[in-house]
Enzyme design. Structure first.
Site, PDB file in Angstrom:
ATOM      1  N   CYS A  86       0.687  -1.210   0.085  1.00  0.00           N
ATOM      2  CA  CYS A  86       0.030  -0.001   0.203  1.00  0.00           C
ATOM      3  C   CYS A  86       0.924   1.471   0.128  1.00  0.00           C
ATOM      4  O   CYS A  86       0.616   2.238  -0.790  1.00  0.00           O
ATOM      5  CB  CYS A  86      -1.019   0.142   1.417  1.00  0.00           C
ATOM      6  SG  CYS A  86      -0.582  -0.866   2.453  1.00  0.00           S
ATOM      7  N   HIS A 142      -2.072   6.394   4.957  1.00  0.00           N
ATOM      8  CA  HIS A 142      -0.756   5.524   5.190  1.00  0.00           C
ATOM      9  C   HIS A 142       0.498   5.850   4.343  1.00  0.00           C
ATOM     10  O   HIS A 142       1.131   5.167   3.671  1.00  0.00           O
ATOM     11  CB  HIS A 142      -1.366   4.109   4.290  1.00  0.00           C
ATOM     12  CG  HIS A 142      -0.242   2.897   5.063  1.00  0.00           C
ATOM     13  ND1 HIS A 142      -0.538   1.639   4.654  1.00  0.00           N
ATOM     14  CD2 HIS A 142       0.652   3.032   5.964  1.00  0.00           C
ATOM     15  CE1 HIS A 142       0.440   0.988   5.349  1.00  0.00           C
ATOM     16  NE2 HIS A 142       1.149   1.660   6.063  1.00  0.00           N
TER      17      HIS A 142
END
Length: 528
Positions: A86, A142
Site C-alpha cells: 500500500c 498510510h
C-alpha cells in the site's frame, strides 16, 4: 460607384470580397478562456488489496454490476501496474515518482516509524490546487503521520476524512500496532475529520461512512469549480468484516474467508455505484473522469484472489502488481474497449495535472508519463519501460504456505550477470519483457477457493534461483522462464536495473519510536 481605394480584383463596397478575410480572421482568432472547455472533475477511487480475480469484468464469481457497467462503458486497463504494497503504491500515485527516488523502496511505513513521504515532494493535490481545483480526500492515507506536516490537510487537500494508518477495524475504527517498550500491542482510534479525532462513528461500517462523506462532498460542490476527490476505501483489506446481508448471495462459496470477502467486494461495488449516482444527480458526470484502481494484488490469506496470475500481495509476480483498473468518463473518445498499452501508477500525476490544465513545475523529476491520449484515443503509450522496485533489504512478511522465512540470500552471482547483483530483490518491465531478480516473494499460483479443492500450486523453481525472464504478452501467468533463450535481453535489463540502482537514494526505514504510544489520548496522532 468607383472601386474602393487599395482593393484589387474588382471587389466592390458591400460585396463578398472584404467579408471573407474578416470571416477567416474570426475563425482563426484564439478562443477566450471563457470559451474553452472547463477542466474536468476528477474522482480517483482506490480499492485496498483487491485482487485481479475479484471483479466481474475479469470473470470472477463475485458480483460487481456497478463496476462492470462503468468498465464496459469506459476503458479497461489490461496492462496496468501498481506496487506490491500500500505505501509504495500510494506514494507513487501522489508523487508520480518511483519509490527508489524517495527512500521508500523497503516495505511500507509502519505505525510508529518517524517517517512519511518526504516533505519536499510536491503531491498531486497540491498541483491540482494550483490549477484551481477543490481537493478532497476520503479514506486511507498510510503515507506517514508522525508530524502534523505529514497529514493530508498539510499536503494539498482542502478537506480530509479517514484514517492515517494501514488497517483498522471496520466498525470500531481502532487500529492496533506494536509498541516496542511495552513488548506488546496498543489499540486506539484512527479516524479523523480534518485533523481532529472523529469519535462519533463507532459501529458504523467504514465503507458506508466514507461513501456518505464522498456523496455529501459531491452534493455540496459548486459545479463551476473543478473537483478532485481522492476516495481511498478501506475495502477490501483485512480484517474480514461485512454486514451479514452482503454475504447471503455467496452461500455457494464454502471457504468462509472467501465468502466474507465476496460480500465486502459487493459492498464496495455498491459504494462506487452510489458515488457515480451522486455525480449524475449533481450534474457533474458529463464533465467527470472517474478512475478506479487497486493499490496492489489480492491477499490470498484474507480471501483475495489473483488467478490465473502468479503470486499475491507483497510479491513482484503479476498477482502482486498487475493492477485491476479502468477509466470511465463521457469525455473519453473511445469507450467500451480494453487497453493493452503499458501503464503504471506513477502515470496518473502527469496525466491528471495536464488534463486539468495545470503544471508539474515545482516537482522533482517525474517517472510517470501523460497517458491520456493512450486511454482516451487508443494512441500508443509513451511508456515502454517501468521499474517494479529495487530493495536490497527485502524480507518476506507474507511467506508461502508452509514456509516461515524468506529464502536465504545468496550474495554471490554469476559473472555473466555482473551488470547487476541478481541476489537483490528487483524487477523491471521493458515492452513485453519482464525480468525478476533475487527473491520476488511467494511464487505460488492460488486457484479461487470457490472453484477448486486445491489451495495453491507450488512453484518448481529451486529455492536458490535468483533470475527469471518472462515474455508477459505470451506468458502472463509467468510459467515459462526464458532467460536462457534470450541472454542479450537479460543483459540489457540487468544493465537498466544497475542504472536505476546507481541513481536511487538510500532506503529510509527508521526504527520504531515508542513515543508514538497513544495511551494518554486513545487516538493515534502525530507525536513529534
Amino acid at each position: 460607384m468607383g472601386e474602393l481605394s487599395g482593393c484589387t480584383g474588382g471587389s466592390r463596397a458591400g460585396g463578398p470580397g472584404p467579408r471573407l478575410p474578416l470571416l477567416l480572421l474570426l475563425l482563426l482568432w484564439p478562443a477566450r478562456a471563457s470559451d474553452a472547455a472547463p477542466p474536468p472533475h476528477v474522482v480517483f477511487v482506490l480499492a485496498d488489496d483487491l485482487g485481479w480475480n475479484d471483479l466481474g469484468f475479469h470473470g470472477s464469481v463475485i458480483r460487481t454490476p456497478h463496476l462492470d457497467a462503468l468498465a464496459a462503458g469506459g476503458v479497461v486497463l489490461d496492462n496496468y501496474y501498481v506496487q506490491p504494497l500500500c505505501t509504495p503504491s500510494r506514494s507513487q500515485l501522489l508523487t508520480g515518482r518511483y519509490q527508489i527516488h524517495m527512500g521508500l523502496q523497503h516495505y511500507l511505513i509502519m505505525t510508529c516509524q518517524p517517517n512519511c513521504v518526504p516533505l519536499d515532494e510536491k503531491l498531486l493535490p497540491q498541483l491540482l490546487k494550483d490549477a484551481g481545483y477543490a481537493t478532497h480526500m476520503v479514506g486511507k492515507w498510510h503515507l506517514g503521520m508522525y508530524r502534523k506536516e505529514c497529514l493530508p490537510t498539510r499536503r494539498g487537500f482542502d478537506t480530509y476524512f479517514g484514517y492515517l494508518l494501514g488497517s483498522e477495524d471496520y466498525y470500531t475504527h481502532e487500529a492496533c500496532a506494536p509498541i516496542e517498550c511495552l513488548n506488546g500491542t496498543r489499540c486506539a482510534l484512527d479516524l479523523r475529520d480534518g485533523e481532529e479525532p472523529a469519535k462519533e462513528y463507532t459501529d458504523i461500517y467504514s465503507t458506508n461512512i466514507f461513501t456518505k462523506r464522498a456523496t455529501t462532498l459531491i452534493a455540496n460542490h459548486p459545479p463551476e469549480k473543478p473537483l478532485f476527490l481522492y476516495l481511498a476505501f478501506q475495502s477490501v483489506h483485512d480484517p474480514l468484516q461485512v454486514p451479514e446481508e452482503y454475504m447471503e448471495p455467496y452461500d455457494f462459496i464454502q471457504d468462509k474467508h472467501r465468502r466474507i470477502y465476496a460480500g465486502m467486494v459487493s459492498l464496495l461495488d455498491e459504494a462506487v455505484g452510489n458515488v457515480t449516482k451522486a455525480l449524475k444527480s449533481r450534474g457533474l458526470w458529463n464533465n467527470t473522469v472517474l478512475i478506479f484502481s487497486t493499490d496492489n494484488g489480492g491477499q490470498t490469506r484474507s480471501g483475495g484472489n489473483n488467478w490465473p496470475l502468479r503470486g499475491r500481495k507483497g510479491t513482484l509476480w503479476e498477482g502482486g502488481i498487475r493492477g485491476a483498473g479502468f477509466v470511465a468518463s463521457p469525455l473519453l473518445k473511445q469507450k467500451g474497449v480494453k487497453s493493452r498499452e503499458l501503464m503504471h501508477i506513477t502515470d496518473w500525476l502527469p496525466t491528471l495535472v495536464n488534463l486539468a490544465g495545470g503544471s508539474t513545475h515545482g516537482t522533482k523529476p517525474l517517472d510517470g508519463f501523460d497517458v491520456w491520449e493512450t486511454i482516451s484515443e487508443g494512441s500508443p503509450s509513451p511508456r515502454v519501460e517501468l521499474l517494479l522496485n529495487i530493495d536490497p533489504d527485502f524480507f518476506d512478511g507474507l511467506p508461502c504456505p508452509g514456509k516461515n522465512t524468506t529464502p536465504e540470500k545468496n550474495d554471490s552471482f554469476p559473472l555473466e550477470h555482473s551488470a547487476f547483483n541478481t541476489s537483490i530483490h528487483a524487477g523491471i518491465r521493458y515492452k513485453n519483457w519482464k525480468l525478476l531478480t533475487g527473491y520476488p516473494g511467494c511464487g505460488y499460483w492460488f486457484p479461487p477457493p470457490s472453484q477448486s479443492n486445491i489451495s495453491e500450486v507450488p512453484s518448481v523453481d529451486s529455492p536458490t534461483k535468483t533470475l527469471w525472464l518472462f515474455d508477459i504478452n505470451r506468458d502472463p501467468e509467468e510459467r515459462h522462464d526464458v532467460s536462457r533463450e534470450h541472454p542479450h535481453i537479460v543483459q540489457n535489463l540487468l544493465s537498466r536495473l544497475q542504472y536505476y540502482h546507481e541513481h536511487s537514494v538510500p532506503s529510509y526505514f527508521p526504527p520504531l519510536d515508542p513515543r508514538c504510544d497513544p495511551k494518554g489520548t486513545g487516538v493515534w496522532s502525530p507525536w513529534m
